[in-house]
Design a protein around this motif. Structure first.
Motif, PDB file in Angstrom:
ATOM      1  N   LEU A   1       0.931  -1.117   0.068  1.00 30.27           N
ATOM      2  CA  LEU A   1       0.056  -0.082   0.140  1.00 30.27           C
ATOM      3  C   LEU A   1       0.796   1.262   0.024  1.00 30.27           C
ATOM      4  N   HIS A   2       2.134   1.158  -0.035  1.00 29.63           N
ATOM      5  CA  HIS A   2       3.078   2.371   0.342  1.00 29.63           C
ATOM      6  C   HIS A   2       2.647   3.501  -0.612  1.00 29.63           C
ATOM      7  N   ASP A   3       2.521   3.119  -1.956  1.00 27.79           N
ATOM      8  CA  ASP A   3       2.300   4.192  -3.109  1.00 27.79           C
ATOM      9  C   ASP A   3       0.949   4.222  -3.309  1.00 27.79           C
ATOM     10  N   ILE A   4      -0.131   4.077  -2.591  1.00 26.70           N
ATOM     11  CA  ILE A   4      -1.288   3.991  -2.813  1.00 26.70           C
ATOM     12  C   ILE A   4      -1.829   5.512  -3.461  1.00 26.70           C
ATOM     13  N   GLY A   5      -1.188   6.386  -2.955  1.00 27.85           N
ATOM     14  CA  GLY A   5      -1.332   7.770  -3.442  1.00 27.85           C
ATOM     15  C   GLY A   5      -1.149   7.910  -4.828  1.00 27.85           C
ATOM     16  N   LYS A   6      -0.228   7.140  -5.327  1.00 29.39           N
ATOM     17  CA  LYS A   6       0.148   7.359  -6.754  1.00 29.39           C
ATOM     18  C   LYS A   6      -0.985   6.655  -7.469  1.00 29.39           C
ATOM     19  N   VAL A   7      -1.355   5.455  -6.873  1.00 29.19           N
ATOM     20  CA  VAL A   7      -2.506   4.623  -7.709  1.00 29.19           C
ATOM     21  C   VAL A   7      -4.164   5.478  -7.672  1.00 29.19           C
TER      22      VAL A   7
ATOM     23  N   SER B   1       2.369  15.832  -2.928  1.00 28.31           N
ATOM     24  CA  SER B   1       3.040  14.602  -3.123  1.00 28.31           C
ATOM     25  C   SER B   1       2.088  13.423  -2.982  1.00 28.31           C
ATOM     26  N   HIS B   2       2.582  12.349  -3.583  1.00 34.87           N
ATOM     27  CA  HIS B   2       1.750  11.006  -3.758  1.00 34.87           C
ATOM     28  C   HIS B   2       1.715  10.805  -2.332  1.00 34.87           C
ATOM     29  N   ALA B   3       2.654  10.779  -1.378  1.00 37.13           N
ATOM     30  CA  ALA B   3       2.575  10.358   0.034  1.00 37.13           C
ATOM     31  C   ALA B   3       1.634  11.280   0.794  1.00 37.13           C
TER      32      ALA B   3
ATOM     33  N   ALA C   1      13.118  -1.103   1.040  1.00 41.37           N
ATOM     34  CA  ALA C   1      12.554  -1.945   0.043  1.00 41.37           C
ATOM     35  C   ALA C   1      12.191  -1.179  -1.266  1.00 41.37           C
ATOM     36  N   ASP C   2      11.497   0.171  -1.251  1.00 40.56           N
ATOM     37  CA  ASP C   2      11.189   0.855  -2.211  1.00 40.56           C
ATOM     38  C   ASP C   2      12.660   0.935  -2.980  1.00 40.56           C
ATOM     39  N   HIS C   3      13.581   1.390  -2.509  1.00 38.16           N
ATOM     40  CA  HIS C   3      15.038   1.561  -3.124  1.00 38.16           C
ATOM     41  C   HIS C   3      15.403   0.294  -3.886  1.00 38.16           C
TER      42      HIS C   3
ATOM     43  N   GLY D   1       5.094   8.610   5.021  1.00 38.06           N
ATOM     44  CA  GLY D   1       6.156   8.880   5.602  1.00 38.06           C
ATOM     45  C   GLY D   1       7.155   8.134   4.690  1.00 38.06           C
ATOM     46  N   HIS D   2       7.059   7.488   3.706  1.00 39.32           N
ATOM     47  CA  HIS D   2       7.811   6.728   3.304  1.00 39.32           C
ATOM     48  C   HIS D   2       9.225   7.121   2.358  1.00 39.32           C
ATOM     49  N   HIS D   3       9.053   8.512   2.061  1.00 36.35           N
ATOM     50  CA  HIS D   3      10.132   9.294   1.404  1.00 36.35           C
ATOM     51  C   HIS D   3      10.663  10.177   2.485  1.00 36.35           C
ATOM     52  N   ARG D   4      10.262  10.660   3.494  1.00 31.50           N
ATOM     53  CA  ARG D   4      10.787  11.471   4.368  1.00 31.50           C
ATOM     54  C   ARG D   4      10.812  10.846   5.943  1.00 31.50           C
TER      55      ARG D   4
END
Ligand SMILES: [Fe+2]
Ligand SMILES: [Fe+2]
Length: 298
Positions: free
Chosen positions: A152-158, A192-194, A236-238, A216-219
């Motif tokens: 779910l981490h990028d659910i904002g993008k989806v 941001s998508h986050a 894991a994103d990296h 918070g996954h990018h900051r």
């Protein structure tokens, strides 16, 4: 551009539109909320999952199709949810149901940019697997929750891709016209998508740990309540991007934050070992993804 009265000094267009319309977004299907709530309940069992999904014919059909696919390669046909649990295991069936439920709810086929939507789900599955591997390595975060957090981490993008295709087109135009990276174009547009994901996660009443990972996954910062989990997903994103399983619009591999290394007690070497573990799973991840995005055709 239409100039509506703006109460605050400067409110970026995309942010204003998004937050105004958030309650117009569909709510999370009950079956998905119930599956997610079992993650927080240590007493949950296969019987609960069976009860939750047995009335969802479409999800049950997809689950059985995947359970009987070449991915698992069972010799005997799996005909019921409880048999799937025996054959595959409870947590794996729960993860499958969550993945299939989400992909059914936010179906890539209905997106304006279907190939990107499909790639976003591959990225999400890769980050799920990576988060699970990292959390198992470190033992600092619960691995099944890590799988869901990764998914779910990028659910904002989806959500943006699904419900705000014009804004995404504008973002793409900006990237091209001004030669900006995805994060640079996001900040130019003012959201941001986050941030979007966090807002949606709150609206969908997801558990606080998922809200924090999504937002918070990018900051990363020390004030996070669930820092090890956020760090696992961040790492894991990296890894997913390095293994060429990133978002096609945002393929850049960002450095892993020093705080993430600290929270996980990781070195570069440990991160590389996790990367190798995810790499070994690559084929499995891709096969499962193909199965999931094609599950409707089975
Ligand atoms: Fe992200
Ligand atoms: Fe990501």
């Amino acid at each position: 551009m239409v100039t509506a009265p703006i109460k605050v000094k400067y409110v970026p267009v995309m942010k204003r539109r998004f937050f105004k319309n958030i309650h117009d977004l569909p709510t999370l299907p009950t079956v998905l909320s119930k599956i997610i709530s079992t993650l927080d309940d240590p007493r949950s069992s296969a019987g609960d999952l069976d009860q939750i999904i047995r009335h969802d014919q479409s999800l049950t059909t997809k689950l059985l199709a995947v359970a009987n696919s070449a991915y698992y390669g069972f010799r005997h046909e799996v005909t019921t949810v409880s048999r799937a649990v025996v054959a595959i295991g409870y947590t794996e069936v729960r993860n499958l149901c969550l993945g299939m439920g989400l992909m059914g709810f936010l179906d890539p086929a209905t997106f304006k940019d279907t190939p990107r939507a499909e790639s976003l789900w591959l990225h999400s599955l890769a980050v799920s697997e990576g988060s699970r591997i990292i959390s198992k390595w470190t033992g600092v975060a619960e691995s099944e929750m890590a799988f869901t957090a990764g998914l779910l981490h990028d659910i904002g993008k989806v959500v943006l891709a699904a419900f705000y295709p014009e804004e995404i087109d504008e973002l793409k135009r900006l990237m091209k016209k001004k030669d900006l990276s995805f994060p640079e174009a996001e900040s130019e547009m003012g959201i941001s998508h986050a941030e979007v994901g966090k807002e949606v996660a709150v609206y969908w009443e997801l558990p606080p740990i998922l809200v924090e990972v999504i937002g918070g996954h990018h900051r990363l910062h020390r004030g996070l309540t669930y820092l090890p989990m956020v760090a696992a997903v961040h790492g894991a994103d990296h890894i997913a991007c390095r293994l060429d399983m990133g978002d096609p619009l945002h393929p850049e591999t960002t450095d892993v934050s020093k705080l993430a290394y600290k929270a996980l007690s990781f070195t570069d070497q440990t991160m590389m070992q996790c990367l190798e573990d995810v790499k070994e799973q690559r084929e499995k991840i891709v096969t499962l993804w193909q199965q999931l995005i094609g599950a409707d055709e089975t």
